[in-house]
Design an enzyme around this catalytic site. Structure first.
Site, PDB file in Angstrom:
ATOM      1  N   GLN A   5     -14.517   8.473  -8.576  1.00 38.03           N
ATOM      2  CA  GLN A   5     -13.595   8.581  -9.673  1.00 38.03           C
ATOM      3  C   GLN A   5     -14.094   7.431 -10.825  1.00 38.03           C
ATOM      4  OE1 GLN A   5      -9.176   8.047  -9.535  1.00 38.03           O
ATOM      5  NE2 GLN A   5      -9.591   5.940  -9.360  1.00 38.03           N
ATOM      6  N   ASN A  15       2.639   2.060  -5.261  1.00 31.52           N
ATOM      7  CA  ASN A  15       2.741   1.920  -3.597  1.00 31.52           C
ATOM      8  C   ASN A  15       1.456   0.754  -3.628  1.00 31.52           C
ATOM      9  OD1 ASN A  15       1.556   3.200  -0.671  1.00 31.52           O
ATOM     10  ND2 ASN A  15       3.722   2.189  -0.878  1.00 31.52           N
ATOM     11  N   LEU A  16       1.617  -0.337  -4.149  1.00 32.18           N
ATOM     12  CA  LEU A  16       0.367  -1.443  -4.243  1.00 32.18           C
ATOM     13  C   LEU A  16       0.052  -1.942  -2.804  1.00 32.18           C
ATOM     14  CD1 LEU A  16       1.315  -2.881  -7.687  1.00 32.18           C
ATOM     15  CD2 LEU A  16      -0.119  -0.944  -7.321  1.00 32.18           C
ATOM     16  N   SER A  64      -5.722   1.884   1.520  1.00 31.84           N
ATOM     17  CA  SER A  64      -5.190   2.911   0.681  1.00 31.84           C
ATOM     18  C   SER A  64      -3.833   3.211   0.847  1.00 31.84           C
ATOM     19  CB  SER A  64      -6.068   4.215   1.392  1.00 31.84           C
ATOM     20  OG  SER A  64      -5.491   5.459   0.816  1.00 31.84           O
ATOM     21  N   HIS A  96      -5.276  -2.973  -4.574  1.00 27.87           N
ATOM     22  CA  HIS A  96      -4.684  -2.972  -6.055  1.00 27.87           C
ATOM     23  C   HIS A  96      -4.438  -4.538  -6.695  1.00 27.87           C
ATOM     24  CE1 HIS A  96      -2.836   0.799  -4.603  1.00 27.87           C
ATOM     25  NE2 HIS A  96      -3.212   1.053  -5.681  1.00 27.87           N
ATOM     26  N   MET A 145      -1.356   4.160  -9.168  1.00 28.58           N
ATOM     27  CA  MET A 145      -0.380   5.102  -9.178  1.00 28.58           C
ATOM     28  C   MET A 145       0.876   4.596  -8.222  1.00 28.58           C
ATOM     29  SD  MET A 145      -2.079   8.841  -8.674  1.00 28.58           S
ATOM     30  CE  MET A 145      -2.416   8.945  -7.184  1.00 28.58           C
TER      31      MET A 145
HETATM   32  O1  PAF Z   1      -6.987   5.460  -8.336  1.00 30.19           O
HETATM   33  C1  PAF Z   1      -5.936   5.880  -9.007  1.00 30.19           C
HETATM   34  O2  PAF Z   1      -4.824   5.182  -8.466  1.00 30.19           O
HETATM   35  C2  PAF Z   1      -5.682   6.842 -10.042  1.00 30.19           C
HETATM   36  O3  PAF Z   1      -6.586   8.061  -9.644  1.00 30.19           O
HETATM   37  C3  PAF Z   1      -5.797   6.522 -11.229  1.00 30.19           C
HETATM   38  C4  PAF Z   1      -6.978   5.711 -11.759  1.00 30.19           C
HETATM   39  C5  PAF Z   1      -4.720   5.277 -11.448  1.00 30.19           C
HETATM   40  C6  PAF Z   1      -5.404   7.626 -12.292  1.00 30.19           C
HETATM   41  O4  PAF Z   1      -4.114   8.299 -12.005  1.00 30.19           O
END
Ligand code: PAF
Length: 282
Positions: free
Chosen positions: A155, A32-33, A187, A37, A30
């Site tokens: 998730q 804002n790396l 995060s 990430h 999503m």
């Molecule tokens: O973990 C995240 O950033 C989000 O939940 C994802 C997996 C990109 C789905 O929007």
């Protein structure tokens, strides 16, 4: 690095890559790396010929009173970071591109049971939103490999079950959490915290480590859990949950289960933070 904004552009690039028999990895984000990430992209690079990163702040996974509007959007900085780690392509679709019939009419994917415990109990509809967008991204990109962080442990489990149940042929890789020197799990939401809140939040991980030690040393787990919760409360960390689960499906462990995971969610002010720690019981 090529930037693609539509599914048509994405498909054109992917068919070119496939004609060259390239192995494609997808890293959904999503934006804002942070270094967590970037570690996912690095892992993807070791396993695939081409790495595509998606940035999409998915409205379907945010509840009515959650942080969709204030969620940090930092596309230019994200692009610079992705170029540095060698991503081949960046997919940044608009909300209309992803949900052309609107959010209310979107066909959704629900993974029963696991979606309604832990974070799913506090965030109704969240995992349905995640499963739906990840399923769509898998269908858009049709990657050989997809890489996700273990920081979002539940998730990752939801996504693995979704892909299995829907027979989506993708190899899902979970990557270890990247932490600040203090132990705080990286995060995008850490940016909401004051310096004092960040210091207090580093005790989330030390609390998980205390509980892990109690498990491996066969101490009284309930007593250790209560002590960790009391310490968090003293630090202004309001408990959502602190649970020990079976690593495989996040069910309650029985006495024979060895592969466990401790999962926690707390609120620091208006910011919700999660973390987890895998532990093997001998
Ligand atoms: O973990 C995240 O950033 C989000 O939940 C994802 C997996 C990109 C789905 O929007």
């Amino acid at each position: 690095m090529q930037q693609l904004n539509t599914v048509a552009e994405l498909r054109a690039l992917l068919s070119h890559w496939r004609s060259q028999k390239q192995i494609v990895a997808l890293v959904p984000t999503m934006g804002n790396l942070h270094n967590g990430h970037l570690r996912l992209v690095e892992q993807a690079r070791t396993r695939a010929d081409k790495v595509i990163v998606s940035i999409f702040v998915n409205p379907l996974q945010f509840g009515a009173h959650e942080d969709l509007d204030r969620y940090p959007r930092t596309l230019e900085a994200d692009k610079a970071a992705l170029v540095k780690v060698g991503a081949d392509a960046l997919f940044v679709p608009s909300v209309d591109e992803v949900y052309p019939r609107g959010l209310k009419l979107q066909t959704v994917v629900n993974v029963p049971d696991i979606s309604s415990i832990l974070c799913g109990a506090s965030r109704p509809g969240h995992f349905q939103g995640v499963a739906t967008i990840v399923c769509k991204l898998f269908n858009m990109v049709q990657p050989d490999i997809a890489v996700f962080g273990k920081k979002d442990y539940q998730q990752l489990k939801v996504i693995r079950l979704m892909a299995k149940d829907l027979c989506i042929p993708v190899d899902i890789i979970g990557v270890d959490t990247v932490r600040e020197p203090s132990g705080l799990a990286m995060s995008s939401r850490n940016g909401y915290l004051s310096t004092a809140q960040q210091e207090h939040a580093s005790h989330i991980f030390s609390g998980l480590q205390t509980l892990a030690k109690a498990i491996t040393e066969h101490q009284d787990i309930e007593q250790a859990r209560a002590a960790v919760i009391a310490q968090w409360q003293d630090l202004g960390l309001a408990l959502d949950y602190l649970e020990v689960k079976n690593q495989y499906d996040l069910s309650a462990p029985n006495s024979d289960d060895k592969q466990l995971v401790i999962l926690a969610a707390v609120h620091s002010g208006s910011t919700r933070l999660i973390d987890n720690l895998e532990v093997t019981r001998t």
